[in-house]
Design an enzyme around this catalytic site. Structure first.
Site, PDB file in Angstrom:
ATOM      1  N   ASP A   8      52.236  20.170  45.181  1.00  0.00           N
ATOM      2  CA  ASP A   8      53.266  19.149  44.991  1.00  0.00           C
ATOM      3  C   ASP A   8      53.005  17.969  45.923  1.00  0.00           C
ATOM      4  O   ASP A   8      53.163  18.079  47.137  1.00  0.00           O
ATOM      5  CB  ASP A   8      54.653  19.737  45.266  1.00  0.00           C
ATOM      6  CG  ASP A   8      55.178  20.538  44.080  1.00  0.00           C
ATOM      7  OD1 ASP A   8      54.842  20.170  42.931  1.00  0.00           O
ATOM      8  OD2 ASP A   8      55.908  21.517  44.302  1.00  0.00           O
ATOM      9  N   ASP A 148      58.487  24.308  36.462  1.00  0.00           N
ATOM     10  CA  ASP A 148      58.443  24.104  37.911  1.00  0.00           C
ATOM     11  C   ASP A 148      59.872  24.051  38.451  1.00  0.00           C
ATOM     12  O   ASP A 148      60.686  23.278  37.961  1.00  0.00           O
ATOM     13  CB  ASP A 148      57.732  22.763  38.184  1.00  0.00           C
ATOM     14  CG  ASP A 148      57.332  22.566  39.637  1.00  0.00           C
ATOM     15  OD1 ASP A 148      57.696  23.392  40.489  1.00  0.00           O
ATOM     16  OD2 ASP A 148      56.657  21.550  39.910  1.00  0.00           O
TER      17      ASP A 148
HETATM   18 ZN    ZN Z   1      55.394  20.749  41.174  1.00  0.00          ZN
END
Ligand code: ZN
Length: 194
Positions: A8, A148
């Site tokens: 991320d 996610d």
């Molecule tokens: Zn992510």
């Protein structure tokens, strides 16, 4: 026991939090032969795509809101011979990806608002997963449908039932309750019995 490493990347602008950039990915890449699934939560994203590609990303996923021209950003990723993904926030409309459906390798559905780990999931996203699964099937796309945010042993069956086939788990894997390997295998066991 995992299939890939999801990274991320946050810029403190597109999302409030700030994480890592290309040098860290490049350094991590030396320690793993796994697929690097790099989720760019940065804006404007277009000019940074090449840097993340060079750093070793195998899949590059971008948000439609973070680029002026989604189609050209996707084709830039494809020209670099990487897999291209588009991520949809809880509030992003799914028709945003209609124009690029036949070019993308992955659709990433956010079940939380991106920016921080450990949030509980937004249930309405399950119907969004189902709709995107229908869109992909309608155009015979083999793109992965990845989820996610908020994925854990209690929620993974629900997202599989809606048609997802790839799962990002953060807090469910990295916690004090059990080891990373035990947590991955508990999640796999839930997936197997779905
Ligand atoms: Zn992510």
């Amino acid at each position: 026991g995992a299939d890939m490493i999801h990274v991320d990347v946050m810029d403190g602008h597109f999302v409030p939090n700030l994480t890592i950039g290309p040098p860290v990915i490049e350094a991590l890449k030396k320690h793993s032969s796994m697929i690097f699934d790099v989720h760019l939560m940065i804006s404007p994203v277009h000019k940074y795509i090449e840097a993340y590609s060079n750093a070793g990303a195998d899949i590059i996923t971008i948000h439609p809101e973070a680029t002026e021209d989604l189609k050209s950003s996707i084709s830039k990723i494809k020209k670099l011979k990487k897999k291209a993904g588009v991520s949809l926030n809880p509030k992003t409309k799914i028709d945003t990806i209609l124009d690029v459906l036949d070019e993308i390798d992955l659709v990433l559905i956010m079940r939380v608002n991106p920016g921080f780990g450990g949030q509980s999931y937004i249930h309405s996203c399950t119907s969004k997963i189902r709709k995107v699964r229908g869109m992909l099937d309608d155009c015979s796309s083999s793109a992965d449908l990845e989820v996610d945010g908020g994925v854990n042993v209690d929620t993974v069956k629900e997202v599989i039932g809606a048609g997802a086939n790839a799962f990002v788990a953060g807090s469910a894997i990295f916690n004090d309750k059990s080891s990373v390997a035990e947590n991955v295998s508990a999640l796999r066991e839930e997936m197997r019995t779905s």
